[in-house]
Design an enzyme around this catalytic site. Structure first.
Site, PDB file in Angstrom:
ATOM      1  N   TYR A   1      -1.053  -2.932  -5.102  1.00  0.00           N
ATOM      2  CA  TYR A   1      -2.574  -2.515  -5.737  1.00  0.00           C
ATOM      3  C   TYR A   1      -2.170  -1.231  -6.321  1.00  0.00           C
ATOM      4  CZ  TYR A   1      -4.132  -6.766  -3.338  1.00  0.00           C
ATOM      5  OH  TYR A   1      -4.144  -7.952  -3.068  1.00  0.00           O
TER       6      TYR A   1
ATOM      7  N   HIS B   1     -12.227 -14.474 -10.371  1.00  0.00           N
ATOM      8  CA  HIS B   1     -12.319 -13.453 -11.093  1.00  0.00           C
ATOM      9  C   HIS B   1     -12.888 -13.622 -12.494  1.00  0.00           C
ATOM     10  CE1 HIS B   1      -8.534 -11.499  -9.074  1.00  0.00           C
ATOM     11  NE2 HIS B   1      -9.610 -11.346  -8.205  1.00  0.00           N
TER      12      HIS B   1
ATOM     13  N   ASP C   1     -15.296  -8.363  -7.453  1.00  0.00           N
ATOM     14  CA  ASP C   1     -14.141  -9.237  -6.827  1.00  0.00           C
ATOM     15  C   ASP C   1     -14.240  -9.277  -5.285  1.00  0.00           C
ATOM     16  OD1 ASP C   1     -11.651 -10.613  -6.549  1.00  0.00           O
ATOM     17  OD2 ASP C   1     -10.480  -8.699  -7.292  1.00  0.00           O
TER      18      ASP C   1
ATOM     19  N   GLU D   1      -6.071 -17.812  -2.170  1.00  0.00           N
ATOM     20  CA  GLU D   1      -6.361 -16.221  -1.650  1.00  0.00           C
ATOM     21  C   GLU D   1      -7.536 -16.069  -1.287  1.00  0.00           C
ATOM     22  OE1 GLU D   1      -5.960 -14.541  -5.551  1.00  0.00           O
ATOM     23  OE2 GLU D   1      -4.073 -13.778  -5.274  1.00  0.00           O
TER      24      GLU D   1
ATOM     25  N   HIS E   1       2.805 -11.190  -5.764  1.00  0.00           N
ATOM     26  CA  HIS E   1       1.853 -10.256  -6.282  1.00  0.00           C
ATOM     27  C   HIS E   1       2.242  -8.864  -6.324  1.00  0.00           C
ATOM     28  CE1 HIS E   1      -2.176  -8.764  -6.965  1.00  0.00           C
ATOM     29  NE2 HIS E   1      -2.673 -10.173  -6.939  1.00  0.00           N
TER      30      HIS E   1
ATOM     31  N   GLU F   1      -2.706 -11.317 -14.705  1.00  0.00           N
ATOM     32  CA  GLU F   1      -3.801 -11.828 -13.967  1.00  0.00           C
ATOM     33  C   GLU F   1      -5.140 -11.546 -14.597  1.00  0.00           C
ATOM     34  OE1 GLU F   1      -4.261 -11.451  -9.571  1.00  0.00           O
ATOM     35  OE2 GLU F   1      -5.816 -12.786  -9.488  1.00  0.00           O
TER      36      GLU F   1
ATOM     37  N   HIS G   1      -2.130  -6.959 -11.664  1.00  0.00           N
ATOM     38  CA  HIS G   1      -3.562  -6.639 -12.306  1.00  0.00           C
ATOM     39  C   HIS G   1      -3.465  -5.772 -13.442  1.00  0.00           C
ATOM     40  CE1 HIS G   1      -5.891  -7.951  -8.285  1.00  0.00           C
ATOM     41  NE2 HIS G   1      -4.945  -8.746  -8.680  1.00  0.00           N
TER      42      HIS G   1
ATOM     43  N   ASP H   1      -7.354 -16.709 -12.266  1.00  0.00           N
ATOM     44  CA  ASP H   1      -7.978 -16.607 -11.127  1.00  0.00           C
ATOM     45  C   ASP H   1      -9.393 -17.137 -11.142  1.00  0.00           C
ATOM     46  OD1 ASP H   1      -9.464 -15.502  -8.810  1.00  0.00           O
ATOM     47  OD2 ASP H   1      -7.899 -14.300  -8.189  1.00  0.00           O
TER      48      ASP H   1
ATOM     49  N   HIS I   1      -4.827 -19.081  -9.464  1.00  0.00           N
ATOM     50  CA  HIS I   1      -5.546 -18.522  -8.350  1.00  0.00           C
ATOM     51  C   HIS I   1      -6.727 -19.344  -7.909  1.00  0.00           C
ATOM     52  CE1 HIS I   1      -3.135 -14.557  -7.913  1.00  0.00           C
ATOM     53  NE2 HIS I   1      -2.409 -15.463  -7.659  1.00  0.00           N
TER      54      HIS I   1
ATOM     55  N   ARG J   1       0.745  -1.154  -0.054  1.00  0.00           N
ATOM     56  CA  ARG J   1      -0.247  -0.112   0.077  1.00  0.00           C
ATOM     57  C   ARG J   1       0.871   1.210  -0.109  1.00  0.00           C
ATOM     58  NH1 ARG J   1      -5.192  -1.768   0.515  1.00  0.00           N
ATOM     59  NH2 ARG J   1      -5.252  -3.964   1.175  1.00  0.00           N
TER      60      ARG J   1
ATOM     61  N   HIS K   1     -13.491 -12.579  -2.555  1.00  0.00           N
ATOM     62  CA  HIS K   1     -13.267 -14.112  -2.593  1.00  0.00           C
ATOM     63  C   HIS K   1     -13.987 -14.753  -1.601  1.00  0.00           C
ATOM     64  CE1 HIS K   1      -8.901 -13.049  -4.524  1.00  0.00           C
ATOM     65  NE2 HIS K   1      -9.804 -12.594  -5.148  1.00  0.00           N
TER      66      HIS K   1
HETATM   67 ZN    ZN Z   1      -9.542 -11.160  -6.347  1.00  0.00          ZN
HETATM   68 FE    FE Z   2      -4.505 -10.488  -7.737  1.00  0.00          FE
HETATM   69 FE    FE Z   3      -6.050 -13.242  -7.505  1.00  0.00          FE
END
Ligand code: ZN
Ligand code: FE
Ligand code: FE
Length: 307
Positions: free
Chosen positions: A68, A179, A226, A258, A65, A142, A105, A176, A213, A35, A228
């Site tokens: 973000y 996703h 999105d 995840e 990964h 991804e 992403h 994923d 994923h 972050r 999970h």
């Molecule tokens: Zn996700």
């Molecule tokens: Fe991801």
């Molecule tokens: Fe993922």
């Protein structure tokens, strides 16, 4: 080979030790605070410790990964520049740790439209790959849920990017399950999962798939949201996971959970419960999903450092 996204709190190698305790064969990590824009360089002893634990465990296919904050398709040129530098930095960190795959992403077009967004993303990727020409980690795009203006929710987006990028041998794809269901692909049956994979093979190419994923989805097919869920406790359901886990072609591909962390009402770690289910499915054994009323609780129980 199964893995989970695990925390590096307390040291990079802590994720490896946590994976060992869960009897996993691989792991996914953030190589830094995801972050923040900048990260201090690794300490040499931390890198050495990571290497020695990884080799003791025989983990050869570790996944990272990306942050973000990164948006390679951002309209704002300074944000795009920062994103390029950050992603290049993450590729370098992967090489230092011997991490083979960096999942990203990619980006969101922010209202400019998918064509313009893809063009920016391709241009940014070219720069990232040029700046890191001597690096080894494979950058895995991804498949996204297509939330907001995110790109990468259609297999065609991934193809367009891979086709346009010069150093395409350094690109892979991470699929994923949460996703692609949220993006609209019908993977709610074994037939549907098989057909979706055939579509992937045809559009993107079978050999591009480097990371899976494995997440169920709290939101229904086509929701483009999105969120999970635990394996077998969402809109994906067990058939898709059963199909994937039984495929020989995926045996050596990292299959990363995840799903939310913490303890289930029976006192077991959720990672352990989800992993048991995947291993049973892989062995063709029957799986029963226990129902706990407490599940109707908060939808998002994952700690902040889980994708
Ligand atoms: Zn996700
Ligand atoms: Fe991801
Ligand atoms: Fe993922």
């Amino acid at each position: 080979m199964f893995g989970s996204h695990l925390s590096i709190a307390g040291g990079l190698h802590q994720a490896l030790l946590a994976a060992e305790a869960l009897h996993l064969q691989t792991v996914q990590i953030f190589t830094r605070n995801q972050r923040q824009w900048t990260a201090p360089p690794f300490r040499q002893d931390a890198v050495l410790q990571f290497h020695s634990e990884a080799s003791r465990l025989g983990f050869g296919q570790i996944v990272a990964h990306d942050s973000y904050l990164i948006n390679l398709a951002a309209g704002d040129a300074s944000l795009r520049r920062r994103s390029i530098a950050a992603l290049a930095g993450e590729l370098e960190r992967c090489d230092q740790l011997g991490v083979g795959f960096l999942v990203t992403h990619g980006g969101a077009h922010g209202g400019a439209g998918e064509t313009a967004g893809l063009r920016r993303m391709i241009d940014s990727l070219e720069r990232v790959l040029k700046q890191t020409a001597s690096r080894n980690a494979i950058l895995c795009l991804e498949t996204t849920a297509g939330q907001g203006t995110a790109l990468g929710w259609k297999f065609e987006h991934l193809r367009a990017i891979i086709e346009a990028v010069r150093a395409e041998h350094r690109l892979g794809v991470c699929l994923d399950t949460c996703h692609i269901l949220a993006a609209g692909y019908d993977i709610t049956t074994e037939r549907g999962m098989a057909a979706t994979l055939r579509q992937f093979d045809r559009i993107v190419g079978r050999d591009r798939l480097r990371v899976l994923h494995l997440n169920d989805s709290l939101k229904p097919r086509g929701s483009r949201v999105d969120r999970h869920a635990h394996i077998g406790r969402g809109y994906v359901g067990l058939p898709a996971f059963s199909y994937i886990c039984r495929q020989k072609r995926f045996a050596a591909i990292p299959k990363i959970l995840e799903t939310p962390k913490g303890f289930a009402p029976n006192g077991r770690l959720w990672d352990q419960i989800n992993l048991d289910i995947l291993e049973k499915l892989a062995a063709g054994k029957p799986v029963r999903i226990r129902s706990w009323r407490v599940e109707k609780g908060p939808a998002r129980s994952a700690p902040a450092d889980v994708p």
